[in-house]
Write a protein that holds these residues in place. Sequence first.
Motif, mmCIF file in Angstrom:
data_model
loop_
_atom_site.group_PDB
_atom_site.id
_atom_site.type_symbol
_atom_site.label_atom_id
_atom_site.label_comp_id
_atom_site.label_asym_id
_atom_site.label_seq_id
_atom_site.Cartn_x
_atom_site.Cartn_y
_atom_site.Cartn_z
ATOM 1 N N ALA A 147 0.903 -1.235 -0.024
ATOM 2 C CA ALA A 147 0.090 0.020 0.034
ATOM 3 C C ALA A 147 0.948 1.189 0.166
ATOM 4 O O ALA A 147 0.760 2.380 -0.744
ATOM 5 C CB ALA A 147 -1.002 0.131 1.334
ATOM 6 N N GLU A 148 2.017 1.321 0.647
ATOM 7 C CA GLU A 148 2.706 2.658 0.958
ATOM 8 C C GLU A 148 3.402 2.606 -0.557
ATOM 9 O O GLU A 148 3.635 3.595 -0.983
ATOM 10 C CB GLU A 148 3.796 2.118 2.002
ATOM 11 C CG GLU A 148 4.587 3.470 2.022
ATOM 12 C CD GLU A 148 5.801 3.007 3.407
ATOM 13 O OE1 GLU A 148 6.727 4.013 3.320
ATOM 14 O OE2 GLU A 148 5.598 2.482 4.249
ATOM 15 N N GLN A 150 1.328 4.204 -2.900
ATOM 16 C CA GLN A 150 1.201 5.842 -2.592
ATOM 17 C C GLN A 150 2.421 6.406 -3.072
ATOM 18 O O GLN A 150 2.231 7.445 -3.648
ATOM 19 C CB GLN A 150 1.014 5.997 -1.171
ATOM 20 C CG GLN A 150 -0.411 5.423 -0.583
ATOM 21 C CD GLN A 150 -0.457 5.401 0.966
ATOM 22 O OE1 GLN A 150 0.639 5.726 1.627
ATOM 23 N NE2 GLN A 150 -1.505 4.986 1.524
ATOM 24 N N LYS A 151 3.669 5.959 -2.988
ATOM 25 C CA LYS A 151 4.752 6.500 -3.234
ATOM 26 C C LYS A 151 4.785 6.746 -4.941
ATOM 27 O O LYS A 151 5.358 7.673 -5.328
ATOM 28 C CB LYS A 151 5.987 5.728 -2.623
ATOM 29 C CG LYS A 151 6.418 6.270 -1.368
ATOM 30 C CD LYS A 151 7.730 5.429 -1.064
ATOM 31 C CE LYS A 151 8.097 5.578 0.480
ATOM 32 N NZ LYS A 151 9.438 5.026 0.881
ATOM 33 N N GLN A 161 2.368 6.478 -7.084
ATOM 34 C CA GLN A 161 1.490 7.671 -7.350
ATOM 35 C C GLN A 161 2.068 9.242 -7.120
ATOM 36 O O GLN A 161 1.685 9.830 -8.093
ATOM 37 C CB GLN A 161 0.105 7.391 -6.607
ATOM 38 C CG GLN A 161 -1.141 7.989 -7.342
ATOM 39 C CD GLN A 161 -2.430 7.701 -6.436
ATOM 40 O OE1 GLN A 161 -2.312 6.949 -5.594
ATOM 41 N NE2 GLN A 161 -3.622 7.996 -7.460
ATOM 42 N N GLN A 162 2.645 9.293 -6.219
ATOM 43 C CA GLN A 162 3.121 10.598 -5.860
ATOM 44 C C GLN A 162 3.996 10.827 -6.788
ATOM 45 O O GLN A 162 4.278 12.090 -7.282
ATOM 46 C CB GLN A 162 3.355 10.884 -4.312
ATOM 47 C CG GLN A 162 2.376 10.667 -3.397
ATOM 48 C CD GLN A 162 2.843 10.496 -1.841
ATOM 49 O OE1 GLN A 162 3.795 10.508 -1.725
ATOM 50 N NE2 GLN A 162 1.776 10.400 -1.181
ATOM 51 N N SER A 169 -2.321 8.396 -12.038
ATOM 52 C CA SER A 169 -3.647 8.255 -11.477
ATOM 53 C C SER A 169 -4.351 6.980 -11.915
ATOM 54 O O SER A 169 -3.923 6.775 -12.971
ATOM 55 C CB SER A 169 -4.394 9.298 -11.192
ATOM 56 O OG SER A 169 -3.731 10.762 -10.630
ATOM 57 N N LEU A 186 -2.921 -0.634 -7.652
ATOM 58 C CA LEU A 186 -3.937 0.063 -6.691
ATOM 59 C C LEU A 186 -5.176 -0.920 -6.385
ATOM 60 O O LEU A 186 -5.214 -1.244 -5.183
ATOM 61 C CB LEU A 186 -4.260 1.289 -6.940
ATOM 62 C CG LEU A 186 -3.211 2.659 -7.098
ATOM 63 C CD1 LEU A 186 -3.707 3.885 -7.469
ATOM 64 C CD2 LEU A 186 -2.699 2.586 -5.997
ATOM 65 N N SER A 224 -3.677 -3.884 -4.340
ATOM 66 C CA SER A 224 -3.235 -3.418 -2.980
ATOM 67 C C SER A 224 -4.567 -3.331 -2.326
ATOM 68 O O SER A 224 -4.516 -3.769 -0.985
ATOM 69 C CB SER A 224 -2.563 -2.030 -2.863
ATOM 70 O OG SER A 224 -2.253 -1.772 -1.565
ATOM 71 N N ASP A 225 -5.552 -2.591 -2.659
ATOM 72 C CA ASP A 225 -6.764 -2.372 -1.952
ATOM 73 C C ASP A 225 -7.515 -3.834 -1.634
ATOM 74 O O ASP A 225 -7.818 -4.071 -0.314
ATOM 75 C CB ASP A 225 -7.851 -1.760 -2.802
ATOM 76 C CG ASP A 225 -7.215 -0.186 -2.913
ATOM 77 O OD1 ASP A 225 -6.649 0.194 -2.091
ATOM 78 O OD2 ASP A 225 -8.134 0.511 -3.748
#
Length: 594
Positions: free
Chosen positions: A477-478, A481-482, A484-485, A490, A501, A504-505
Amino acid sequence: MAYLFNNPEDFTDELTEGFVAAYPQWVRRVPGGVVRSTRPAPGQVAVVIGGGSGHYPAFAGLVGPGLAHGAAMGNIFASPSAQQIYSVAKAAQNGGGVLFSYGNYAGDVLNFTQAQDRLIAEGIEARTVSVTDDVSSAPPAETAKRRGVAGDLTVFKVAGACADAGGDLDEVVRVAARANDRTRSFGVAFAGCTLPGSSEPLFTVPAGKMAVGLGIHGEPGISERSLPTADEAAELFVDTLLADLPPDIAAGDVRGSRVGLVLNGLGSVKSEELFVVFRRVRQLLDDAGITIVDPEVGELVTSFQMAGASLTLFWLDEELERYWTAPASTPAFRKGAVAASVQGAAEGYQEEAAAAELPAASAASREAAEGVQAILEAMKDLLDEQAPELGRLDSVAGDGDHGIGMQRGATAAVAAGRDALAAGAGAGSLLQLAGDAWADKAGGTSGALWGMALNTVGARVGNDVPPDAVSVSAGIAEAGQKIQQFGKASLGDKTLLDVLLPFSDSLSEHVRAGSSLRAAWSAAADVAQRSADATAQMVPKMGRARPLAEKSVGTPDPGAVSMAMVARTIERKLLEGGPGAKPRGYNNQGETYD
């Protein structure tokens, strides 16, 4: 096609070795690429350029007085890794800061940004000007999304000249950015290129046709037209570029303007043909009242042996013209007489020969590391087998190198994992070292992102206890996020995030419900497969496929497909049990089950 090579895996290393041996008066080899072999003045800004190999003279051939100070060299058509870029910049910098400049491609942006951040963290000032000259790749209202093609040369040239003239970092950045704002390029191709070890070209053009608006990485053109005469090609080039002027040049008011010009062969169109085209280009610009200043006709930014050509117009002002015409001396680009340089390179940066000491690890984590390594080995076997298919998917609207890039990354990760096991690494350290190796050897966008993912999961797993469902799902999950950032993509952009994503969800949801890692992973792998399939109907909004959005509809994203394949392969390893799959032996409370 490529005729002269040994092992395709060694092609970039061997061409670099030969290049440096041929031109020692200009360049010396450092980890990740080359730098000038002469010592610049203390405090001078270092202009560091780079990109994938396969574009010679760009990028290594443009290193020398009056131009670049160093070039990071990736694999064929793949961005150099962040580590390669950092190494070159450390070797090239001389106290005045570093300007990075490169073509605006996702992998280059990711890896150069990481290297820049690392330099800044060490107290070395670093800035970036990415090149966005390709008018085919985005409309005028979205110039920041455009690709960098042969206009790389104009930006690199004025930046290097400004740096050698003593400009500070702010001034060099300003001049390079202005050069980029005033550079426009447009290209066509008549046949695709075939990379070393491949049997098929990255794209084909029907007989009697040409591809219009292609990229320099083997990306197909955005449309096809009938094969032109030389004069018709010249007219298409000029008409297209005069319809896309820089904002500070009034449309229809170009008389009296002065332009730098690059008529560029992409690999198989020879100088004699280009001179025929230039003859007509010159007539058309003369008729428009535009003066050409120091034109360059030849191979400046190629695409291996692609049959094609491009025209670049660089709209000059007094300052830009001074730097465009300034002397330069490099292996592949020479202009005027360069003042004598101090011979002998500065000491510069060299990579540490000794390996860093591994963090302490518990016996249980070291044992679990064997299972992690078995998973890496299975991933490598999968990617060895699927590399051609992944390359085929990528060639529909990209440059066709995704398969070989993933293969290189997995191979490097496995080798690093074996070394880590032999040194007594825990599971977390093994994953981090494997991630570093993956990013370094694969390069490109996928290399950077997979390296980031493995590194992030490894940091979360740690070396105190074996991986369990909670730490693994949290790490993934982390990582999502990384990525994506950092990658600015997206959900729905048709990238690997469209698998990562949802996967991970699903994994986190099942872990929170109390499922074992094995059961949670199996359910999430099903989601990954469905998500990868669904990308076929998406329109890409990021990466090299974006300018060819319509061509990619109906074909799943190769990054999404490879991620789903890897998820399914890890599922099989977890279900196998036994010594090769120790991570499956822990549930979300850290309790064993078999």
